[in-house]
Each structure stands twice: as C-alpha cells, then as structure tokens.
Design a protein around this motif. Sequence first.
Motif, mmCIF file in Angstrom:
data_model
loop_
_atom_site.group_PDB
_atom_site.id
_atom_site.type_symbol
_atom_site.label_atom_id
_atom_site.label_comp_id
_atom_site.label_asym_id
_atom_site.label_seq_id
_atom_site.Cartn_x
_atom_site.Cartn_y
_atom_site.Cartn_z
ATOM 1 N N UNK A 57 9.097 6.472 24.330
ATOM 2 C CA UNK A 57 9.617 7.462 23.392
ATOM 3 C C UNK A 57 8.623 8.609 23.193
ATOM 4 N N UNK A 58 7.338 8.258 23.066
ATOM 5 C CA UNK A 58 6.320 9.297 22.904
ATOM 6 C C UNK A 58 6.256 10.192 24.142
ATOM 7 N N UNK A 59 6.343 9.587 25.322
ATOM 8 C CA UNK A 59 6.324 10.365 26.567
ATOM 9 C C UNK A 59 7.523 11.304 26.655
ATOM 10 N N UNK A 60 8.649 10.904 26.017
ATOM 11 C CA UNK A 60 9.848 11.739 26.020
ATOM 12 C C UNK A 60 9.791 12.837 24.963
ATOM 13 N N UNK A 61 8.697 12.890 24.201
ATOM 14 C CA UNK A 61 8.528 13.944 23.206
ATOM 15 C C UNK A 61 8.901 13.559 21.793
ATOM 16 N N UNK A 62 9.249 12.300 21.562
ATOM 17 C CA UNK A 62 9.587 11.846 20.215
ATOM 18 C C UNK A 62 8.321 11.692 19.369
ATOM 19 N N UNK A 63 8.375 12.175 18.141
ATOM 20 C CA UNK A 63 7.305 11.922 17.172
ATOM 21 C C UNK A 63 7.538 10.539 16.575
ATOM 22 N N UNK A 64 6.497 9.725 16.501
ATOM 23 C CA UNK A 64 6.659 8.335 16.065
ATOM 24 C C UNK A 64 5.737 8.017 14.907
ATOM 25 N N UNK A 65 6.305 7.394 13.870
ATOM 26 C CA UNK A 65 5.519 6.835 12.771
ATOM 27 C C UNK A 65 5.590 5.325 12.897
ATOM 28 N N UNK A 66 4.444 4.677 13.101
ATOM 29 C CA UNK A 66 4.375 3.233 13.322
ATOM 30 C C UNK A 66 3.803 2.535 12.091
ATOM 31 N N UNK A 67 4.573 1.590 11.570
ATOM 32 C CA UNK A 67 4.176 0.802 10.401
ATOM 33 C C UNK A 67 4.176 -0.664 10.811
ATOM 34 N N UNK A 68 3.070 -1.355 10.614
ATOM 35 C CA UNK A 68 2.994 -2.764 10.985
ATOM 36 C C UNK A 68 1.933 -3.466 10.151
ATOM 37 N N UNK B 154 0.814 -1.219 0.000
ATOM 38 C CA UNK B 154 0.000 0.000 0.000
ATOM 39 C C UNK B 154 0.844 1.263 0.000
ATOM 40 N N UNK B 155 2.145 1.152 0.311
ATOM 41 C CA UNK B 155 3.023 2.317 0.327
ATOM 42 C C UNK B 155 3.472 2.730 1.707
ATOM 43 N N UNK B 156 3.198 1.909 2.724
ATOM 44 C CA UNK B 156 3.547 2.279 4.099
ATOM 45 C C UNK B 156 5.056 2.442 4.274
ATOM 46 N N UNK B 157 5.825 1.432 3.884
ATOM 47 C CA UNK B 157 7.283 1.500 4.049
ATOM 48 C C UNK B 157 7.871 2.628 3.221
ATOM 49 N N UNK B 158 7.268 2.891 2.066
ATOM 50 C CA UNK B 158 7.793 3.940 1.191
ATOM 51 C C UNK B 158 7.681 5.313 1.848
ATOM 52 N N UNK B 159 6.625 5.552 2.635
ATOM 53 C CA UNK B 159 6.507 6.823 3.361
ATOM 54 C C UNK B 159 7.635 6.934 4.385
ATOM 55 N N UNK B 160 7.897 5.850 5.104
ATOM 56 C CA UNK B 160 8.980 5.861 6.078
ATOM 57 C C UNK B 160 10.319 6.154 5.440
ATOM 58 N N UNK B 161 10.570 5.581 4.276
ATOM 59 C CA UNK B 161 11.843 5.782 3.591
ATOM 60 C C UNK B 161 11.977 7.212 3.059
ATOM 61 N N UNK B 162 10.881 7.791 2.608
ATOM 62 C CA UNK B 162 10.911 9.187 2.161
ATOM 63 C C UNK B 162 11.238 10.104 3.334
ATOM 64 N N UNK B 163 10.608 9.867 4.483
ATOM 65 C CA UNK B 163 10.852 10.706 5.659
ATOM 66 C C UNK B 163 12.301 10.601 6.132
ATOM 67 N N UNK B 164 12.942 9.472 5.892
ATOM 68 C CA UNK B 164 14.317 9.249 6.333
ATOM 69 C C UNK B 164 15.347 9.636 5.274
ATOM 70 N N UNK B 165 14.873 10.092 4.129
ATOM 71 C CA UNK B 165 15.799 10.490 3.074
ATOM 72 C C UNK B 165 16.347 9.351 2.256
ATOM 73 N N UNK B 166 15.748 8.152 2.381
ATOM 74 C CA UNK B 166 16.250 6.985 1.654
ATOM 75 C C UNK B 166 15.673 6.888 0.248
#
Length: 548
Positions: free
Chosen positions: A482-493, A331-343
């Motif tokens: 991580x979220x409690x520490x203020x990290x923004x998280x993108x979860x793909x599963x 569906x493109x989930x991993x591809x969004x993660x890779x774009x956000x990471x500059x891959x």
Amino acid sequence: MSGCSRTPSSKPSGRAETTASTGLPRCGPVDPKGGAGMTDTEIAVRMRGVAKSFGKTRILNDISIDFLQGSVHALVGENGAGKSSVGKIIGGYYAADEGTVEINGETVSRFSPRDALQRGVAMIHQELQLVPELTVLQNVFLGLESQYAGVLVQGDLARFRALEETCQFGLDPHAKVARLRIAERQKVEIMRAVAREARIIIMDEPTSSLTEDEAERLHALIARLKARGKTIIYVSHFLDHIIANCDRVTVMRDGRVIHTDSMAGETKQSLVDSMLGQASEISWPALPAAPAAAVPPLVELKEVCSDTGLDGVSLTIRPGEIVGLIGLVGSGRSEIGRVLFGADRITSGSYLLDGQDQDRLTINKAVQQGLALVPEDRRKQGLVLTQTTRPNVSLASLDKISRYGVLNPRRERARVERMIDHFGIVPRRVDGDVAFYSGGNQQKVLLSKWAVETPRLLILDEPSRGVDIGARQRIHEFIVEMAEAGTAILLISSEIEEVINLSHRGYLMSGGRIFAEASCADLNVDEALNRIFHEQGADPSSPERIIA
C-alpha cells in the motif's frame, strides 16, 4: 526485546534430528498419541481419534492429544489449523463427530459449555463472550451470583476483591463492559474463567490485546494457577510467549496433529517450520523509501483535542509514508485513528486533508475522500457476520460496481475473486460464511474491503491481532504494498516491535498526548518503553508498574 533491524537472520533450529516425512527439525522420540508413559491419573484431558466436520468441510482429522494435569500445554499452528476447534470440543461448544474425549478419566460425548463447567472446564474465547451492558463485576460472576432462596443478594464485591488479589488486573468492578477497551475486556474474560474455579482452563489468544507488561502479569497468573494443579490449554500466535511459559506443545496443520512434544529444545524457528511444513525465515519486509520532508502531507492534525481524551495532538502523514503510533493501551492511539476517520468529534484544534479543513468530517465523507479504517475489533466493528465474503468485501465500494443504483454482480464477483487470490483467503469461496472463518482469514476479508480500491489514507488498528505467523507476514507485505502504491498509512499496534519495524516515523504517546517523534530506523523497543515510562513518571524496571 529486540530492536528495529530489518535484516532477516538465519537461526539455528535447536533440534538434533529431523522427521522422515518432512525433513523438519524434531526433538527426540514422540508418542503420536501425545502422552507416552503417562498414567491416567496424570492426564486431565485425553483425546483419541477426534474428527469434526461442518457440512462437507472437515476441520479436524484424527486428533489424539493428552493434556497433563498441572501443566501449561500450547496449541500452535496457522489460522485454520484447528487449534480453536480442539479447544471448543473440550469446552463443550462443539461435539466431536468421531473419536473419544475423556475429562479427568471420564468419557464424555455430547456435552454443553454448562456441562463442561460442571466438570471443571472453562474457556476464554478469542472473540470475547461478554454482556456489554453489564458491569465488570456482573460479567465476572454471571451465573454465579450470590443469592438466598433464589433472590440475588449483595456480596459479590468482596468476592471480586479476593479474585482481584489473585489476578491483579486493576479493573473497576462497577465499570460497564461496553465502555472498556478491548484489552480490559480480555481481562474480564480471564477473571470470569478463574472465578469459576475451573481445573482445566482453555485460553484462546489471551494476550492478543495486551501490552507486554500486561501479558507478563497474565503469565504470572498462569504460573500461580499451574502451581495449584490447574491445567492450562494455551492457544496463541505469540511464539515467544509460548516458549517462555508452556511445558508442552502440540503443533497442528490442516486440522491434523503434526507432533506433540516437550517445549524443551523448541525454538521460535523450529515451531514456525513445523507449522508451515517447510523451512521459513522469520523476517520483516523491506520498507520503500520514505517520502521527502518537502512533500506536502496528505493529512495533518494541529493541536487537536477530542471528547474521547485527545489532548493537543499534532501529527502529519505524507503519501507513501507509514507512520506508527507507539504507546501503551489507553494512551490515545485508537482515538487518533477514529478522529482521522470522522468517527470521533474534534472539540478544538484543526484537521487538514489536502490542506483543506475537515471541521465537520463524517465517516461517510471520509470514505468518499478515500480514507479507510481497519478497526481493532473486526467482528463487532469491521465485518458483517450475517453476510458472506462477497458483500463484506464490496460494502465500502458499492458505487464502483453499480450503475444508477443497480449492482453489477459479475463485476462484483470478479473483484472479490481477485481479493481472495491476492490475500490467499481460505476457504476460497466468494460466498463463504465469514462468521465461521478463522481469525486470520476474517482479517484478510476486512483488509480486502479497503484494498479492492486503493485508499489515500489507510488507518490500521491492530492489523495482525490474533492471526498466525503466515497471515501476519502477508499482512505486513500488504502494508508495504500500500505504501509503495502511494497510500499514506497510520499503523497502530500493541506490539511495539511491529510498529518500529514497519514504520518510517513513529509518534510516542501517553495520556492522550504525543510527547515525542522519532525515526523508527533509530529506535528500538527498550528505548521506546523507557521513554514512555519516563513520561509517565514510572520506573521502567519496577515489576510493580501497572499499565491500564
């Protein structure tokens, strides 16, 4: 399928008796050797007193199990319990140091995977054993190619089509394996085992990358193989799949057999209790409060297209927010993660980080700006298997423990020891050989690489793939921390239930596009799947639907 309730519930064990040694639920009388009243002709594999060590580390102790012909036998336990090692001894990849192994009534000693195949034993590995530069067809029939007088001839395509009628995976025989997604590669590995006409098939985490629909197709295939008299040894952490599809189960802990029993009467809770050695509730961690809508997003995509298939994707993630991507494989989930990471390269649209355009973002620049990616393939893309735990944890933050380009080994060791304690990595050695760690402990090492310096954005692609329930719960707790520490998280599963229960908001995806956004508190698995199938124009109730 269950919804997104985060309230832990108490479940009955479904067992009438308890063991004297642990007080845990048990079901009826059990032969400690795993095969009471069975004749030799009914036993496909018999293990007696098997032990295995690597150096001073004992990984299996006194393993005695009978695997019956024409049955599906599950091996369950935490990562490091010894399940995969049992499979590798039967499959010829490891030699037992002590004890005996019989295959179809014949005792075997030191034998190789080739010898195992000749005896009708095939193994599907959790970490796939494919040749990336060959096609699907070539991988499936590798070593079994059609030939005449030693010269390869055309003819495997017809064999592949006949095999496809049995497996029903919908794979392109001419596609190069290197270009396939993890789920498709897993299907190739399964087809390869079936092609070898094995009488005993060991499946190590066969559904770890599959959608629920694809898993159902695999289980239907297993039922067909069982009807033909095949023996399936099924290693998995998906306890619902085990309960629904297996005849017998062996629970392992710390390299030992806890008990072997019929699946009748087992529940998910009773298996968990036996695996952990104590009563333990299955629950989801409570999420921190979602950031207010007025909080500026850390990252924002606006109508982004990529050369990997993204089509006008727009999303936002705020500091301290867990955002999930809900979609099927492809569906493109991993591809969004890779774009956000500059891959992956953006071909149009915009990517903003702290409101600043990231037109030429590279992986190196992403790491420097506090972005982190845990990829779905930990062995090929996440870890350096020729290195130990210490450099694997330190790799992404060497500048924090170096001065003028010189590494401070004392500071590095202290940081790695802190991560080993934080995640409970086993073995608890700074210089442990990561290549031989269990899947769950490898995943903890990979998470440690980014947790040692709290990232601003953490992209998690299949973070709990192929890990046991104890490691899975620790990973879920880590996400919340991580979220409690203020990290923004993108979860793909691929587990939609996991995304819903661990996310504040979810984006529904299909065909490289986001077609809907929803609060996960108002979403459940069935509704999410129905919306996805409706978007695809498919009938969600049809057993003939194909998800690729």
